[in-house]
Design an enzyme around this catalytic site. Structure first.
Site, PDB file in Angstrom:
ATOM      1  N   ASN A 111       0.835  -1.201   0.000  1.00 38.16           N
ATOM      2  CA  ASN A 111       0.000   0.000   0.000  1.00 38.16           C
ATOM      3  C   ASN A 111       0.867   1.247   0.000  1.00 38.16           C
ATOM      4  O   ASN A 111       2.041   1.207   0.366  1.00 38.16           O
ATOM      5  CB  ASN A 111      -0.930   0.005   1.207  1.00 38.16           C
ATOM      6  CG  ASN A 111      -1.996  -1.060   1.101  1.00 38.16           C
ATOM      7  OD1 ASN A 111      -2.546  -1.300   0.037  1.00 38.16           O
ATOM      8  ND2 ASN A 111      -2.272  -1.734   2.197  1.00 38.16           N
ATOM      9  N   CYS A 112       0.249   2.347  -0.402  1.00 41.43           N
ATOM     10  CA  CYS A 112       0.882   3.653  -0.475  1.00 41.43           C
ATOM     11  C   CYS A 112       1.631   3.940   0.829  1.00 41.43           C
ATOM     12  O   CYS A 112       1.082   3.693   1.898  1.00 41.43           O
ATOM     13  CB  CYS A 112      -0.200   4.705  -0.719  1.00 41.43           C
ATOM     14  SG  CYS A 112       0.424   6.363  -0.922  1.00 41.43           S
ATOM     15  N   PRO A 113       2.843   4.404   0.742  1.00 46.83           N
ATOM     16  CA  PRO A 113       3.629   4.848  -0.413  1.00 46.83           C
ATOM     17  C   PRO A 113       4.596   3.790  -0.955  1.00 46.83           C
ATOM     18  O   PRO A 113       5.421   4.096  -1.804  1.00 46.83           O
ATOM     19  CB  PRO A 113       4.414   6.020   0.145  1.00 46.83           C
ATOM     20  CG  PRO A 113       4.755   5.585   1.537  1.00 46.83           C
ATOM     21  CD  PRO A 113       3.519   4.809   1.998  1.00 46.83           C
ATOM     22  N   ASP A 155      -2.724  -1.680  -5.002  1.00 46.97           N
ATOM     23  CA  ASP A 155      -3.079  -0.477  -4.255  1.00 46.97           C
ATOM     24  C   ASP A 155      -3.973   0.413  -5.117  1.00 46.97           C
ATOM     25  O   ASP A 155      -3.560   0.844  -6.195  1.00 46.97           O
ATOM     26  CB  ASP A 155      -1.811   0.283  -3.863  1.00 46.97           C
ATOM     27  CG  ASP A 155      -2.075   1.559  -3.082  1.00 46.97           C
ATOM     28  OD1 ASP A 155      -3.230   1.817  -2.710  1.00 46.97           O
ATOM     29  OD2 ASP A 155      -1.101   2.300  -2.837  1.00 46.97           O
TER      30      ASP A 155
END
Length: 91
Positions: free
Chosen positions: A27-29, A54
């Site tokens: 997931n981000c980042p 994501d």
């Protein structure tokens, strides 16, 4: 065939097949951070498929390419996520 890009620089498309970088489940980042590190080790003109799950990657990867001088060639929806074909820039 050579294409002219901004600034009149020559651009030579990659002739070798693009590698695939599996970023699914991150997931981000993390997808952008890992892509940044991998692309930094590549030669300009080389291409890399980024595979992500994501949902924010559809925003983050294009923005990352714009900010860093890499070229987003293609975006494709895949089961559960997206694939992005990125050409390494000089950046």
């Amino acid at each position: 065939m050579l294409e002219q890009e901004d600034g009149g620089q020559e651009h030579r498309p990659s002739t070798s097949p693009a590698a695939v970088y599996d970023l699914k489940g991150l997931n981000c980042p993390l997808p952008v951070l890992k892509a940044k590190k991998r692309l930094a080790a590549m030669q300009p003109g080389s291409r890399l498929w980024l595979e992500t799950t994501d949902p924010l990657a559809v925003i983050d990867i294009p923005a990352f390419c714009t900010e860093t001088g890499h070229r987003l060639i293609e975006t494709t929806a895949i089961s559960g996520g997206h694939r992005f074909l990125v050409e390494c820039g000089i950046g």
